[in-house]
Scaffold this motif. Structure first.
Motif, PDB file in Angstrom:
ATOM      1  N   GLN A 282       0.946  -0.914   0.200  1.00 39.72           N
ATOM      2  CA  GLN A 282      -0.113  -0.138   0.038  1.00 39.72           C
ATOM      3  C   GLN A 282       0.980   1.208   0.051  1.00 39.72           C
ATOM      4  O   GLN A 282       2.289   0.992   0.395  1.00 39.72           O
ATOM      5  N   ALA A 283       0.404   2.238  -0.333  1.00 37.71           N
ATOM      6  CA  ALA A 283       0.777   3.618  -0.951  1.00 37.71           C
ATOM      7  C   ALA A 283       1.209   3.513   1.030  1.00 37.71           C
ATOM      8  O   ALA A 283       2.667   4.475   1.332  1.00 37.71           O
ATOM      9  N   ALA A 284      -0.056   4.281   1.663  1.00 42.00           N
ATOM     10  CA  ALA A 284       0.592   4.504   2.859  1.00 42.00           C
ATOM     11  C   ALA A 284       0.698   3.044   4.561  1.00 42.00           C
ATOM     12  O   ALA A 284      -0.289   2.082   4.138  1.00 42.00           O
ATOM     13  N   PHE A 285       1.837   2.995   5.112  1.00 39.62           N
ATOM     14  CA  PHE A 285       2.090   1.852   5.230  1.00 39.62           C
ATOM     15  C   PHE A 285       3.420   2.309   7.005  1.00 39.62           C
ATOM     16  O   PHE A 285       2.775   3.425   7.428  1.00 39.62           O
ATOM     17  N   SER A 286       2.602   1.660   7.793  1.00 44.83           N
ATOM     18  CA  SER A 286       3.300   0.966   9.060  1.00 44.83           C
ATOM     19  C   SER A 286       4.496   0.427   9.148  1.00 44.83           C
ATOM     20  O   SER A 286       4.976  -0.796   8.885  1.00 44.83           O
ATOM     21  N   VAL A 287       5.394   1.116  10.661  1.00 45.45           N
ATOM     22  CA  VAL A 287       6.879   0.200  10.165  1.00 45.45           C
ATOM     23  C   VAL A 287       7.503   0.772  12.200  1.00 45.45           C
ATOM     24  O   VAL A 287       6.375   1.513  12.905  1.00 45.45           O
ATOM     25  N   ASP A 311       7.348  15.708   2.889  1.00 41.66           N
ATOM     26  CA  ASP A 311       6.514  17.207   3.515  1.00 41.66           C
ATOM     27  C   ASP A 311       6.631  17.582   4.813  1.00 41.66           C
ATOM     28  O   ASP A 311       6.604  18.790   4.969  1.00 41.66           O
ATOM     29  N   ASP A 312       7.955  17.079   4.991  1.00 47.35           N
ATOM     30  CA  ASP A 312       8.551  18.167   6.589  1.00 47.35           C
ATOM     31  C   ASP A 312      10.008  18.934   5.930  1.00 47.35           C
ATOM     32  O   ASP A 312      11.008  18.968   6.286  1.00 47.35           O
ATOM     33  N   ASN A 313      10.117  18.769   4.435  1.00 47.01           N
ATOM     34  CA  ASN A 313      11.365  20.211   4.056  1.00 47.01           C
ATOM     35  C   ASN A 313      12.477  18.494   4.054  1.00 47.01           C
ATOM     36  O   ASN A 313      13.965  19.465   3.989  1.00 47.01           O
ATOM     37  N   GLU A 314      12.161  17.270   4.436  1.00 45.42           N
ATOM     38  CA  GLU A 314      13.668  17.202   4.089  1.00 45.42           C
ATOM     39  C   GLU A 314      14.078  16.338   2.684  1.00 45.42           C
ATOM     40  O   GLU A 314      13.004  16.445   1.842  1.00 45.42           O
ATOM     41  N   ALA A 315      15.292  16.111   2.797  1.00 42.51           N
ATOM     42  CA  ALA A 315      16.160  15.968   0.999  1.00 42.51           C
ATOM     43  C   ALA A 315      14.574  14.946   0.083  1.00 42.51           C
ATOM     44  O   ALA A 315      14.831  13.677   0.687  1.00 42.51           O
ATOM     45  N   PRO A 316      14.471  15.197  -0.709  1.00 42.32           N
ATOM     46  CA  PRO A 316      13.742  13.820  -1.244  1.00 42.32           C
ATOM     47  C   PRO A 316      14.709  12.651  -1.964  1.00 42.32           C
ATOM     48  O   PRO A 316      15.687  13.337  -2.447  1.00 42.32           O
ATOM     49  N   ARG A 338      10.516   9.305  12.676  1.00 42.21           N
ATOM     50  CA  ARG A 338       8.544   9.566  13.089  1.00 42.21           C
ATOM     51  C   ARG A 338       7.841   9.359  11.961  1.00 42.21           C
ATOM     52  O   ARG A 338       8.644   9.454  11.074  1.00 42.21           O
ATOM     53  N   THR A 339       6.993   9.465  11.934  1.00 44.14           N
ATOM     54  CA  THR A 339       5.718   9.636  11.296  1.00 44.14           C
ATOM     55  C   THR A 339       5.823  10.314  10.281  1.00 44.14           C
ATOM     56  O   THR A 339       6.047  11.905  10.821  1.00 44.14           O
ATOM     57  N   VAL A 340       6.103  10.574   8.752  1.00 46.01           N
ATOM     58  CA  VAL A 340       5.972  10.973   8.071  1.00 46.01           C
ATOM     59  C   VAL A 340       4.905  11.372   6.892  1.00 46.01           C
ATOM     60  O   VAL A 340       4.794  10.314   6.112  1.00 46.01           O
ATOM     61  N   GLY A 341       4.958  12.894   5.770  1.00 48.32           N
ATOM     62  CA  GLY A 341       4.118  12.559   4.444  1.00 48.32           C
ATOM     63  C   GLY A 341       4.756  12.478   3.382  1.00 48.32           C
ATOM     64  O   GLY A 341       5.783  12.926   3.555  1.00 48.32           O
ATOM     65  N   TYR A 342       4.462  11.984   2.508  1.00 48.65           N
ATOM     66  CA  TYR A 342       5.220  11.932   1.544  1.00 48.65           C
ATOM     67  C   TYR A 342       4.344  12.086   0.413  1.00 48.65           C
ATOM     68  O   TYR A 342       3.370  11.364  -0.115  1.00 48.65           O
ATOM     69  N   HIS A 343       5.103  12.360  -1.265  1.00 44.41           N
ATOM     70  CA  HIS A 343       4.465  11.967  -2.080  1.00 44.41           C
ATOM     71  C   HIS A 343       5.242  11.612  -2.998  1.00 44.41           C
ATOM     72  O   HIS A 343       6.172  12.091  -3.540  1.00 44.41           O
ATOM     73  N   LEU A 344       4.827  10.705  -4.838  1.00 42.07           N
ATOM     74  CA  LEU A 344       5.850  10.722  -5.639  1.00 42.07           C
ATOM     75  C   LEU A 344       5.534  11.465  -6.733  1.00 42.07           C
ATOM     76  O   LEU A 344       4.500  12.496  -7.236  1.00 42.07           O
ATOM     77  N   GLU A 345       6.494  11.903  -7.430  1.00 42.19           N
ATOM     78  CA  GLU A 345       6.311  12.574  -8.584  1.00 42.19           C
ATOM     79  C   GLU A 345       7.302  11.961  -9.655  1.00 42.19           C
ATOM     80  O   GLU A 345       8.584  11.282  -9.391  1.00 42.19           O
ATOM     81  N   LEU A 359      -0.984  12.591  -1.018  1.00 37.43           N
ATOM     82  CA  LEU A 359      -0.314  12.336  -0.250  1.00 37.43           C
ATOM     83  C   LEU A 359      -0.286  11.175   0.399  1.00 37.43           C
ATOM     84  O   LEU A 359      -1.423  10.899   0.731  1.00 37.43           O
ATOM     85  N   ALA A 360       0.714  10.607   1.146  1.00 36.08           N
ATOM     86  CA  ALA A 360       0.505   9.345   1.625  1.00 36.08           C
ATOM     87  C   ALA A 360       1.614   9.514   3.809  1.00 36.08           C
ATOM     88  O   ALA A 360       1.909  10.279   3.297  1.00 36.08           O
ATOM     89  N   GLN A 361       0.844   8.548   4.180  1.00 31.36           N
ATOM     90  CA  GLN A 361       1.703   8.763   5.237  1.00 31.36           C
ATOM     91  C   GLN A 361       2.449   7.542   5.585  1.00 31.36           C
ATOM     92  O   GLN A 361       2.148   6.252   4.611  1.00 31.36           O
TER      93      GLN A 361
END
Length: 810
Positions: A282-287, A311-316, A338-345, A359-361
């Motif tokens: 899945q795009a969103a998952f837990s670890v 989504d937290d200004n970290e390097a892609p 920690r929990t982060v959000g992201y998206h693919l380009e 956006l997924a988490q």
């Protein structure tokens, strides 16, 4: 006769044709022209157009049906009958007879003369007869002309609409044109329209889903609308204008950009968990925090580049293509804390980076610390320093335990001792154990204090081992049992209104709360501990000043050492934020305070047993200082314990009633926002004091109530634990809360604040809770008599603990 008959036949036929023509025109043109004009002005619905068409069709059918009769040549007999009917010889058939007897010549003169006369008379009558052939009437001609005029003036298009009701044939036609290139999500685009026919001033652009967008139509019929923010999903547009203008649907779909079709992530948990690698799709998952993540994705079409953007200004993170699968991309992500959000380009066909997924988490779950459940223990049943303390407990962890330790020390010693509990197997998730401690092992003597802390740790190598502890256990070492006559002892001081203060018990409670705070249990804040420690420093200083010159030098020296250690403990508590929560230095200083005061308490107890009166010389009123703990010197007999408890309860009930009276008067007391004339009539309290003295008098009464609470708290702190396990310290803790609320209420009264009533109600609630806890020391639950409480005496400590936790929540 024959020329006359031929002429009449022609006249008869022409009259029939003209009449048929006029009536046909009237039947056909009149409804057609009327409905055409109506449609031209009102734009008829299809139902009315069908009605007009049916009427027109009926007229046409009538004309066709009558055409044969209209164009038929009349028969000779029909004409002769018509001439006979209009001849001068009424009811004669001369003309008809003459035509029928057109016999050949006869040889008989009489017959010839008769026939000649008949033919002569018939010819005269026929020539003189005026016939009236059926012709159209004037009104018929008028209506026929009106129908023709209506049809001609209505125009060809309305007539065409009437004659073809099965077709749309709108007066207004609208065409819509979308963008030349399909947009993508949220990309701006423009819809262009053209209105032909009847051009309105405004049109409506209807979006699928019911949303209508008004647009202005130019005189040429052109209009446009730009969607600045694009759309979030494919949509369909329909334009409407004028009465019947409607466009064909215009569907706007997105360009086929690269987007993920399959996710294939490989998750490797931290090594200490001993868990195998597993997959996520899945795009969103837990670890679990510290897990290694190989992010994998398969796209629907080829692309030249893919990156994962946080989504937290970290390097892609740039993904790399799988050489064996051109549509598959993957990369090892950095270890997430920690929990982060992201998206693919992804790069589209035009070489532009486009967002390829919403956006997924990635939810990062921390490893929960172990939990230790404390079972039964015999702390309240210890009778002498030679007894053995025993307890059982169960430790558990969601992943696995690394070790379980029992740490213990005599309060005052510098070092803690540890006992490692052997686990049933390495990394077990649950471990139950029993542990015993002979008090002789620590070399304790009466009045000493032993601290026992259970600590379980997991194997977390990412954040450091997680630690879990239950409530720490503090054992107050009892004295050896003594005979009744050994309890006799002198004692200075006397009656009067006084407040008993025990710095040793206060310091023990501070140490208890500090220890609870250090292991993460619910306890007062560090700022509250600092305030209480500073207050006990003042108590020690006042005690030393009052006993100056009266107590032995060794006793005074111990008090001074305790005061200095208490000052250092205060400083260490204030430095907690700079020591990153390291409580050990503060607890070492607190242990030194307790150790010095315990030694001083023994000296004071010995003096009192000898009749020396360690407290003698102190004033009968004000603060009375003592170091006698509930287990020290003359431990009260059961009769004395009962008498002291009953006295404390009587004072507590009286104070509760007084506080309720104060609450009523505070509810009637005006605040500073009211004018003096709004205060109403003044009454008297049940206690006999006048309320008319206003806020200063009420504040003074509240201060007196606070002083009574402090005195009753001292009475409760001087009691031993009851046989049913009840701890008077819990009731004393409620009294302390009541004191704070009463102090706040007095200050609020002085300020004229409306908070006074609320503080008063809170103090009443704390006093009521203290009363219930004190009554439970007698073996009765709230609202029950002592005689009725024989059902479960062994559960009173649970009732008290439950009540105490409720008070914390409140």
């Amino acid at each position: 006769m024959k020329p006359i008959l031929a002429g009449q036949r022609k006249l008869r036929r022409s009259a029939s044709i003209s009449r048929w023509g006029i009536l046909g025109v009237m039947a056909v043109a009149l409804p057609l022209g009327a409905f055409a004009w109506w449609d031209r002005g009102m734009v008829l619905s299809p139902q009315w157009r069908w009605t007009g068409f049916v009427l027109w069709l009926a007229g046409v059918i009538w004309m066709i049906a009558r055409a044969g009769k209209a164009f038929r040549i009349p028969a000779q007999r029909e004409i002769t009958s018509l001439l006979d009917g209009h001849a001068a010889l009424k009811h004669g058939y001369v003309i008809s007879t003459a035509v029928e007897i057109d016999a050949p010549r006869t040889d008989k003169p009489e017959e010839a003369a008769l026939l000649a006369r008949l033919h002569s008379e018939a010819g005269r009558l026929a020539s003189e007869t005026v016939t009236a052939h059926p012709r159209p009437r004037l009104w018929q001609v008028t209506l026929a002309c009106l129908g023709v005029v209506l049809v001609g003036s209505a125009g060809p298009f309305p007539v065409a609409r009437l004659l073809q009701p099965w077709k749309e044939l709108p007066y207004t036609t609208i065409t819509l044109v979308g963008p030349e290139r399909k947009p993508i999500e949220r990309e701006p685009f423009t819809v262009i329209g053209q209105v032909n026919g009847r051009v309105p001033k405004n049109a409506v652009l209807q979006v699928s889903g019911g949303v209508e967008i008004p647009v202005i139509v130019e005189a040429s019929g052109a209009f446009r609308h730009t969607f600045t923010n694009g759309v979030l999903a494919p949509v369909t547009f329909v334009a409407r204008g004028a009465e019947d203008g409607i466009s064909a649907p215009l569907a706007i779909t997105f360009r086929d950009l690269p987007h993920p079709e399959v996710y294939d992530h490989r998750i490797t948990p931290p090594s200490y968990t001993r868990r195998p690698e597993f997959a996520e799709n899945q795009a969103a998952f837990s670890v679990l925090r510290g897990s290694k993540i190989h992010y994998g994705v398969v796209f629907n079409r080829e692309t030249t580049g893919v990156k994962l953007v946080f989504d937290d200004n970290e390097a892609p993170v740039e993904l790399t293509r799988d050489a064996s699968r051109p549509l598959a991309w993957g990369a090892d992500l950095p270890v997430l804390k920690r929990t982060v959000g992201y998206h693919l380009e992804a790069i589209d066909g035009e070489g532009v980076w486009r967002q390829a997924v919403e956006l997924a988490q990635i939810v990062v779950m921390p490893d929960k610390p172990p939990v230790v459940d404390l079972g039964a223990h015999n702390e309240t049943k210890l009778k002498s320093p030679h007894d053995t303390f025993a307890m059982d407990f169960k430790a558990s962890d969601d992943i696995g335990l690394m070790d379980v330790r029992v740490r213990y020390q005599r309060v005052g010693d510098k070092e803690w001792k540890e006992k490692v509990i052997r686990l049933s197997e390495p990394g077990t998730r649950q471990q139950s154990a029993e542990w015993k401690l002979p008090l002789d092992e620590l070399g304790v003597v009466p009045h000493d204090m032993v601290a026992v802390v259970i600590q379980a740790r997991d194997g977390n190598t990412v954040d450091g081992p997680g630690k879990g502890s239950p409530e720490p256990i503090l054992i107050e070492v009892p004295e050896e049992p003594k005979d009744k006559d050994e309890h006799a002892g002198g004692g200075g001081g006397g009656g009067g209104e006084s407040q008993q203060v025990n710095p040793l018990d206060i310091q023990r409670q501070i140490y208890r709360d500090t220890l609870r705070l250090s292991v993460g249990r619910q306890a007062p804040s560090a700022a509250e501990l600092v305030r209480r420690q500073e207050e006990n420093v003042k108590n020690l200083q006042e005690m030393a000043d009052k006993m100056a010159g009266q107590a032995p030098p060794i006793f005074a020296g111990l008090l001074e050492n305790a005061r200095k250690s208490a000052v250092q403990a205060t400083e260490e508590l204030q430095m907690l934020s700079y020591r990153h929560g390291n409580f050990q230095p503060a607890m070492e200083k607190q242990s030194a305070v307790i150790d010095a005061l315990v030694k001083a308490a023994r000296i004071q107890a010995e003096q009192q047993q000898q009749g020396g009166g360690g407290e003698g010389g102190q004033p009968a009123t004000g603060k009375q200082f003592t170091l006698n703990s509930p287990n020290s010197k003359s431990a009260p007999s059961p009769e004395e314990q009962k008498e002291r408890l009953e006295q404390a309860l009587a004072d507590l009930r009286k104070l509760l009633k007084e506080q309720e009276d104060l609450n009523k008067q505070m509810g009637q007391q005006p605040n500073k926002g009211q004018q003096p004339g709004q205060q109403g009539q003044q009454g008297s309290s049940p206690g006999g004091q006048s309320q008319g003295s206003g806020a200063p008098d009420l504040a003074a009464r509240q201060q007196d109530a606070r002083a009574q609470s402090e005195r009753i708290r001292g009475q409760l702190e001087s009691l031993q634990k009851s046989e049913n396990g009840g701890d008077p310290a819990l009731a004393a803790e409620q009294m302390k809360q009541a004191e704070r609320q009463q102090q706040a209420a007095a200050a609020a009264i002085a300020r004229g604040s409306a908070m006074a009533s609320r503080n008063g109600e809170a103090s009443s609630a704390a006093l009521e809770k203290a009363r219930q806890l004190a009554e439970s020391l007698q073996g009765q639950t709230p609202g029950e008599s002592t005689e009725a409480e024989t059902r479960a005496p062994g559960y009173q400590h649970l009732i008290q603990e439950y009540s105490r936790r409720l008070s914390y929540d409140q």
